[in-house]
Design a protein around this motif. Structure first.
Motif, PDB file in Angstrom:
ATOM      1  N   MET A   1      98.102  86.150  76.953  1.00 34.56           N
ATOM      2  CA  MET A   1      98.746  85.455  75.847  1.00 34.56           C
ATOM      3  C   MET A   1     100.257  85.374  76.059  1.00 34.56           C
ATOM      4  SD  MET A   1      97.626  83.974  73.177  1.00 34.56           S
ATOM      5  CE  MET A   1      97.268  84.067  71.469  1.00 34.56           C
ATOM      6  N   ARG A   2     100.841  86.447  76.603  1.00 35.52           N
ATOM      7  CA  ARG A   2     102.290  86.458  76.809  1.00 35.52           C
ATOM      8  C   ARG A   2     102.736  85.383  77.793  1.00 35.52           C
ATOM      9  NH1 ARG A   2     104.778  92.480  77.067  1.00 35.52           N
ATOM     10  NH2 ARG A   2     105.036  92.657  74.826  1.00 35.52           N
ATOM     11  N   ALA A   3     101.995  85.199  78.880  1.00 36.28           N
ATOM     12  CA  ALA A   3     102.356  84.188  79.878  1.00 36.28           C
ATOM     13  C   ALA A   3     102.331  82.805  79.240  1.00 36.28           C
ATOM     14  CB  ALA A   3     101.410  84.253  81.074  1.00 36.28           C
ATOM     15  N   GLY A   4     101.368  82.557  78.378  1.00 32.12           N
ATOM     16  CA  GLY A   4     101.288  81.277  77.672  1.00 32.12           C
ATOM     17  C   GLY A   4     102.477  81.066  76.751  1.00 32.12           C
ATOM     18  N   ASN A   5     102.910  82.131  76.085  1.00 30.72           N
ATOM     19  CA  ASN A   5     104.081  82.047  75.215  1.00 30.72           C
ATOM     20  C   ASN A   5     105.343  81.753  76.008  1.00 30.72           C
ATOM     21  OD1 ASN A   5     102.716  82.438  72.829  1.00 30.72           O
ATOM     22  ND2 ASN A   5     103.029  84.647  72.801  1.00 30.72           N
ATOM     23  N   ARG A   6     105.485  82.422  77.167  1.00 35.96           N
ATOM     24  CA  ARG A   6     106.666  82.183  78.013  1.00 35.96           C
ATOM     25  C   ARG A   6     106.684  80.747  78.526  1.00 35.96           C
ATOM     26  NH1 ARG A   6     105.816  87.136  81.413  1.00 35.96           N
ATOM     27  NH2 ARG A   6     106.125  88.743  79.871  1.00 35.96           N
ATOM     28  N   ALA A   7     105.541  80.261  78.938  1.00 38.48           N
ATOM     29  CA  ALA A   7     105.467  78.880  79.434  1.00 38.48           C
ATOM     30  C   ALA A   7     105.812  77.903  78.315  1.00 38.48           C
ATOM     31  CB  ALA A   7     104.069  78.586  79.984  1.00 38.48           C
ATOM     32  N   ASN A   8     105.339  78.176  77.119  1.00 35.33           N
ATOM     33  CA  ASN A   8     105.644  77.318  75.979  1.00 35.33           C
ATOM     34  C   ASN A   8     107.131  77.382  75.634  1.00 35.33           C
ATOM     35  OD1 ASN A   8     104.810  75.464  73.962  1.00 35.33           O
ATOM     36  ND2 ASN A   8     104.936  77.124  72.437  1.00 35.33           N
ATOM     37  N   GLN A   9     107.711  78.575  75.704  1.00 35.35           N
ATOM     38  CA  GLN A   9     109.144  78.718  75.443  1.00 35.35           C
ATOM     39  C   GLN A   9     109.972  77.965  76.477  1.00 35.35           C
ATOM     40  OE1 GLN A   9     109.583  82.970  75.407  1.00 35.35           O
ATOM     41  NE2 GLN A   9     109.303  83.126  73.174  1.00 35.35           N
TER      42      GLN A   9
ATOM     43  N   ARG B   1     109.009  75.340  78.167  1.00 40.06           N
ATOM     44  CA  ARG B   1     108.810  73.909  77.894  1.00 40.06           C
ATOM     45  C   ARG B   1     109.718  73.460  76.753  1.00 40.06           C
ATOM     46  NH1 ARG B   1     106.419  71.004  74.315  1.00 40.06           N
ATOM     47  NH2 ARG B   1     105.319  72.709  73.337  1.00 40.06           N
ATOM     48  N   ILE B   2     109.817  74.254  75.724  1.00 41.02           N
ATOM     49  CA  ILE B   2     110.660  73.917  74.573  1.00 41.02           C
ATOM     50  C   ILE B   2     112.136  73.898  74.984  1.00 41.02           C
ATOM     51  CG2 ILE B   2     111.487  74.745  72.330  1.00 41.02           C
ATOM     52  CD1 ILE B   2     108.551  75.710  71.841  1.00 41.02           C
ATOM     53  N   ILE B   3     112.544  74.879  75.780  1.00 43.41           N
ATOM     54  CA  ILE B   3     113.936  74.913  76.257  1.00 43.41           C
ATOM     55  C   ILE B   3     114.233  73.688  77.103  1.00 43.41           C
ATOM     56  CG2 ILE B   3     115.520  76.132  77.813  1.00 43.41           C
ATOM     57  CD1 ILE B   3     114.235  78.767  76.722  1.00 43.41           C
ATOM     58  N   MET B   4     113.308  73.319  77.974  1.00 44.71           N
ATOM     59  CA  MET B   4     113.510  72.133  78.822  1.00 44.71           C
ATOM     60  C   MET B   4     113.574  70.863  77.977  1.00 44.71           C
ATOM     61  SD  MET B   4     114.043  73.133  81.843  1.00 44.71           S
ATOM     62  CE  MET B   4     114.001  71.569  82.666  1.00 44.71           C
ATOM     63  N   GLU B   5     112.766  70.775  76.945  1.00 44.62           N
ATOM     64  CA  GLU B   5     112.818  69.606  76.059  1.00 44.62           C
ATOM     65  C   GLU B   5     114.167  69.528  75.350  1.00 44.62           C
ATOM     66  OE1 GLU B   5     109.483  68.775  73.452  1.00 44.62           O
ATOM     67  OE2 GLU B   5     108.139  69.765  74.868  1.00 44.62           O
TER      68      GLU B   5
ATOM     69  N   TRP C   1     106.665  64.738  78.578  1.00 43.32           N
ATOM     70  CA  TRP C   1     106.849  66.138  78.203  1.00 43.32           C
ATOM     71  C   TRP C   1     105.527  66.854  77.962  1.00 43.32           C
ATOM     72  CZ3 TRP C   1     110.427  69.113  79.529  1.00 43.32           C
ATOM     73  CH2 TRP C   1     111.691  68.586  79.774  1.00 43.32           C
ATOM     74  N   LYS C   2     104.454  66.104  77.826  1.00 40.84           N
ATOM     75  CA  LYS C   2     103.142  66.744  77.672  1.00 40.84           C
ATOM     76  C   LYS C   2     102.577  67.192  79.012  1.00 40.84           C
ATOM     77  CE  LYS C   2     101.888  64.505  73.414  1.00 40.84           C
ATOM     78  NZ  LYS C   2     100.862  63.816  72.653  1.00 40.84           N
ATOM     79  N   GLU C   3     103.175  66.705  80.106  1.00 40.10           N
ATOM     80  CA  GLU C   3     102.726  67.067  81.450  1.00 40.10           C
ATOM     81  C   GLU C   3     103.530  68.254  81.969  1.00 40.10           C
ATOM     82  OE1 GLU C   3     102.585  63.860  84.259  1.00 40.10           O
ATOM     83  OE2 GLU C   3     102.148  62.403  82.684  1.00 40.10           O
ATOM     84  N   PRO C   4     102.881  69.165  82.666  1.00 38.61           N
ATOM     85  CA  PRO C   4     103.629  70.269  83.279  1.00 38.61           C
ATOM     86  C   PRO C   4     104.409  69.787  84.499  1.00 38.61           C
ATOM     87  CG  PRO C   4     101.291  70.429  83.818  1.00 38.61           C
ATOM     88  CD  PRO C   4     101.440  69.283  82.863  1.00 38.61           C
ATOM     89  N   GLY C   5     105.486  70.466  84.808  1.00 37.29           N
ATOM     90  CA  GLY C   5     106.279  70.111  85.984  1.00 37.29           C
ATOM     91  C   GLY C   5     107.011  68.797  85.800  1.00 37.29           C
ATOM     92  N   ARG C   6     107.114  68.009  86.875  1.00 39.76           N
ATOM     93  CA  ARG C   6     107.746  66.698  86.881  1.00 39.76           C
ATOM     94  C   ARG C   6     109.194  66.744  86.374  1.00 39.76           C
ATOM     95  NH1 ARG C   6     104.230  61.812  85.572  1.00 39.76           N
ATOM     96  NH2 ARG C   6     105.873  60.967  86.864  1.00 39.76           N
ATOM     97  N   LYS C   7     109.906  67.782  86.760  1.00 42.77           N
ATOM     98  CA  LYS C   7     111.267  68.012  86.261  1.00 42.77           C
ATOM     99  C   LYS C   7     112.211  66.872  86.629  1.00 42.77           C
ATOM    100  CE  LYS C   7     110.805  72.989  86.220  1.00 42.77           C
ATOM    101  NZ  LYS C   7     111.177  74.251  86.834  1.00 42.77           N
ATOM    102  N   LEU C   8     112.085  66.337  87.836  1.00 48.10           N
ATOM    103  CA  LEU C   8     112.969  65.252  88.269  1.00 48.10           C
ATOM    104  C   LEU C   8     112.729  63.985  87.448  1.00 48.10           C
ATOM    105  CD1 LEU C   8     115.177  65.177  90.389  1.00 48.10           C
ATOM    106  CD2 LEU C   8     113.528  64.206  91.994  1.00 48.10           C
TER     107      LEU C   8
END
Length: 168
Positions: free
Chosen positions: A1-9, A11-15, A94-101
C-alpha cells in the motif's frame, strides 16, 4: 500500500509541476507583452544579445506570420480549439505512467497556447517582440514571442518522445 501511495504522491507532484510550468511560461510571456506594449514605440527596434537579436513590438492579427489576419473570428476559434485539445490531451497523458518528456512538452505547449490565445481574445492580436538578426532580411523580419518558443519547443519534445522515447 505504501508504494502505491508514494507513486500517487509523485504523480500529483508531477502534475502540479506541469501546471506551474505552463503557468510560468504564460505569465512570463504576458508580462513581457505588457511591458512591450507600454514601453516600445511602433517601429522602434532595440538590439539585444550582443547585436544578434532584435527587440521590437509587432501586432500579429493572424496566425504565424499574420496568416489569416483577415479572418479574426476564425483565428480566435482555431486558437480556442487548439487550447481545448491541448488541455484534453494533457488530461489523458497524465493518466498514463511515465512519458515525462511528452508531459513536459505538452505543458510547454499549453503555456504558449494560453499566452497567445489570451492575447487574441483580450487585445484582438498577439504581441510579438523577438527577432534574430541575420543576413537574410526575410528571416530577420520574422518576429515571435516566448509563447511561440514554448509551443515550438513543446512540440519538438512531444514528437521526439513519441518517436524515440520509452513509455516509462
Amino acid at each position: 500500500m505504501r508504494a502505491g501511495n508514494r507513486a500517487n504522491q509523485r504523480r500529483i507532484i508531477m502534475e502540479i509541476l506541469s501546471i506551474l510550468t505552463g503557468a510560468f511560461v504564460a505569465g512570463c510571456d504576458l508580462g513581457i507583452k505588457k511591458y512591450t506594449e507600454e514601453n516600445v514605440r511602433d517601429g522602434e527596434e532595440r538590439r539585444i544579445w550582443k547585436g544578434k537579436g532584435i527587440y521590437r513590438k509587432v501586432h500579429n492579427k493572424g496566425l504565424m506570420m499574420n496568416h489569416l489576419d483577415c479572418r479574426p473570428k476564425l483565428v480566435k476559434g482555431m486558437s480556442a480549439a487548439a487550447l481545448g485539445i491541448l488541455f484534453f490531451w494533457e488530461h489523458l497523458l497524465w493518466k498514463e505512467p511515465g512519458r515525462k518528456l511528452a508531459k513536459l512538452g505538452t505543458s510547454l505547449m499549453l503555456g504558449g497556447a494560453v499566452g497567445n490565445t489570451y492575447d487574441r481574445f483580450k487585445r484582438g492580436y498577439v504581441v510579438d517582440y523577438l527577432s534574430l538578426k541575420t543576413k537574410n532580411r526575410k528571416l530577420s523580419d520574422i518576429t515571435f514571442n516566448l509563447s511561440d518558443l514554448a509551443l515550438f519547443a513543446g512540440a519538438i519534445l512531444t514528437v521526439w518522445s513519441s518517436l524515440f522515447g520509452k513509455k516509462r
